[in-house]
Design an enzyme around this catalytic site. Structure first.
Site, PDB file in Angstrom:
ATOM      1  N   HIS A 130       0.839  -1.192   0.000  1.00 26.78           N
ATOM      2  CA  HIS A 130       0.000   0.000   0.000  1.00 26.78           C
ATOM      3  C   HIS A 130       0.880   1.250   0.000  1.00 26.78           C
ATOM      4  CE1 HIS A 130      -3.644   2.277   0.781  1.00 26.78           C
ATOM      5  NE2 HIS A 130      -2.825   3.077   1.421  1.00 26.78           N
TER       6      HIS A 130
ATOM      7  N   TYR B  14      -7.335  10.568   5.407  1.00 24.22           N
ATOM      8  CA  TYR B  14      -7.200  11.494   6.530  1.00 24.22           C
ATOM      9  C   TYR B  14      -8.103  12.684   6.263  1.00 24.22           C
ATOM     10  CZ  TYR B  14      -2.791   9.018   7.620  1.00 24.22           C
ATOM     11  OH  TYR B  14      -1.851   8.080   7.929  1.00 24.22           O
TER      12      TYR B  14
ATOM     13  N   PRO C 185      -0.952   6.969  18.044  1.00 23.72           N
ATOM     14  CA  PRO C 185      -1.148   6.083  16.886  1.00 23.72           C
ATOM     15  C   PRO C 185      -1.177   6.791  15.528  1.00 23.72           C
ATOM     16  CG  PRO C 185      -3.199   6.355  18.099  1.00 23.72           C
ATOM     17  CD  PRO C 185      -2.156   7.097  18.865  1.00 23.72           C
TER      18      PRO C 185
ATOM     19  N   LYS D 242       3.571   3.803  14.113  1.00 25.13           N
ATOM     20  CA  LYS D 242       4.982   3.427  14.248  1.00 25.13           C
ATOM     21  C   LYS D 242       5.235   2.379  15.330  1.00 25.13           C
ATOM     22  CE  LYS D 242       6.919   6.626  11.520  1.00 25.13           C
ATOM     23  NZ  LYS D 242       7.175   6.154  10.177  1.00 25.13           N
TER      24      LYS D 242
ATOM     25  N   TYR E  94       7.256   8.676   6.743  1.00 24.69           N
ATOM     26  CA  TYR E  94       5.989   7.961   6.945  1.00 24.69           C
ATOM     27  C   TYR E  94       6.217   6.446   6.960  1.00 24.69           C
ATOM     28  CZ  TYR E  94       0.898   7.337   6.159  1.00 24.69           C
ATOM     29  OH  TYR E  94      -0.438   7.021   6.260  1.00 24.69           O
TER      30      TYR E  94
END
Ligand code: APR
Length: 404
Positions: free
Chosen positions: A83, A212, A304, A308, A401
């Site tokens: 992804h 998001y 969260p 990570k 990221y």
């Protein structure tokens, strides 16, 4: 109570006693076992609970490489999906960031953490590993000496004492390892001031990206787990109970914040799980106290927002396994001596990016009333605009990221 119920069962000593069978403890256990090191894992929860507990689901390329290196990636390769896209939705519209196309290896693996934990457990047991489920570690003793011990509660409630050469505290934020740290240990803490309602919906994903949504009413997030299950997050009033809203009301709110009217409907389904997450974080320093080493959530708790936690846990477990091997097989303690500094470097980097991401996704509630929140909203719009238009900013985002 009879004497046999109160007396403490003494267990045969082991080289490494691992507390906790999450990603950190199970990766560590597998690596030690493969290298012929005698170890035992004590786990407070039952085997079913460990296997079924829904947690994170985004694994970084480096995590996949570690699992591959040690023959632990078969399930990930068979069932995980690659992804590399996230979609930001704001009142200015939406834009997709194909971070997976920006670098050599900048795509995530989407693989539910409970599936990873199940794989790791099967490998560990298949390699002859020992796990004591329903066994709660209570405290670590004598960590500053060469023979630390751990008091524990057996499944039948009786006390037991384990001795080891080293103890690995992989038992999370509320575990015995943290409770046993000597006075003077520093716990750096930060509260981002935001709470999320985490939802696991029995519904297919609604978009082919991580979503998001930065809405004036608060953040909403969408993360695919499997073709049948999707994770949603809703920024939530701290102090309000997780079950305060009906499913209908939650879906309606998700629709508003995710802009379903403009960008397409969300696939609805029953919520299998609801939980509250205060976006707080901390770092323990140092991560070593004599013969006791902390890894995973026990070492540092991350909000969260950037997923990570599990990735850091796997990385730290590999670093710790290599260090323990050096000490136990070659008498070389340099790895153990450098363990804390090496992991803290990764931890602070992950905390920094997670904090940045948290500030990107939310307006901070604590700052200066309406004027403050307009200011915050302006900053967020500017950050998003930069991410939309600047290739340098996008490259920085992609590297951080997916990196640990
Ligand atoms: N004794 C024995 N086991 C314990 C104790 C205790 N006193 N306290 C907690 N545990 C167990 C928990 O039941 C759990 O199975 O320790 C394990 C810790 O596992 P995780 O919480 O998964 O933590 P970790 O292995 O560090 O993995 C990193 O970061 O962001 C999160 O979702 C991510 O769970 C992941 C975690």
């Amino acid at each position: 109570m009879t004497e046999s119920q109160t007396s403490r069962a003494l267990r045969a000593p082991v080289d490494v006693l691992v507390l906790g069978a999450g990603p950190a403890g199970l990766v560590l256990g597998n690596l030690l076992l493969t290298a012929g090191i005698d170890c035992v894992i004590l786990e407070r929860a039952s085997r079913t609970h460990v296997r079924d507990r829904a947690r994170a689901g985004f694994l970084a390329p480096n995590t996949a490489r570690i699992l591959e290196r040690h023959g632990l990636a078969d399930g990930l390769h068979r069932y995980g999906r690659r992804h590399g896209t996230c979609e930001f939705r704001t009142r200015d519209g939406r834009f997709r960031l194909d971070y997976g196309a920006l670098g050599e290896d900048t795509r995530h693996h989407v693989y539910p953490q409970q599936d990873l934990v199940t794989d790791l457990l099967e490998h560990y047991l298949g390699r002859g590993g020992r796990v004591h489920f329903d066994t709660e570690a209570l405290a670590v003793h004598d960590a500053d000496g060469p023979r630390p011990s751990v008091t524990a509660r057996d499944p039948d409630g009786r006390p037991a004492r384990w001795t080891a050469r080293y103890v690995a505290g992989c038992d999370g934020r509320h575990g015995a390892a943290r409770r046993s740290l000597p006075p003077g240990t520093v716990r750096h803490q930060h509260d981002h001031g935001v709470t999320w309602l985490g939802l696991l919906a029995e519904a297919p994903p609604s978009l082919d990206a991580v979503g998001y949504a930065l809405h004036d009413r608060g953040f909403a997030g969408h993360m695919a787990r499997t073709p049948q299950v999707t994770r949603y997050y809703l920024q939530w009033q701290r102090g309000t109970a997780a079950d305060a809203w009906s499913e209908q009301r939650i879906w309606d709110e998700l629709d508003i914040r995710m802009g379903a009217a403009d960008h397409g409907p969300l696939h609805r389904g029953p919520f299998r799980e609801r939980g509250l997450f205060d976006l707080t974080c901390d770092v323990i320093e140092p991560l070593r106290h004599g013969s006791l080493f902390l890894a995973g959530d026990a070492a540092s708790l991350l909000a969260p927002a950037a997923a990570k936690g599990a990735n850091l846990a796997v990385l730290e477990a590999e670093i710790l396994a290599t260090a323990l091997l050096g000490a136990l097989t070659r008498g070389d303690a340099t790895g153990l001596d450098g363990y804390s500094d090496r992991c803290l470097e990764h931890i602070w980097k992950a905390q920094e990016f997670t904090g940045w991401m948290t500030r990107l996704l939310h307006s901070a509630p604590e700052t200066g009333g309406d004027a403050g929140s307009f200011f915050q909203a302006g900053l967020r719009r500017s950050r998003i605009a930069s991410l939309r238009t600047s290739r340098i900013h996008q490259d920085w985002f992609a590297a951080n990221y997916v990196g640990v």
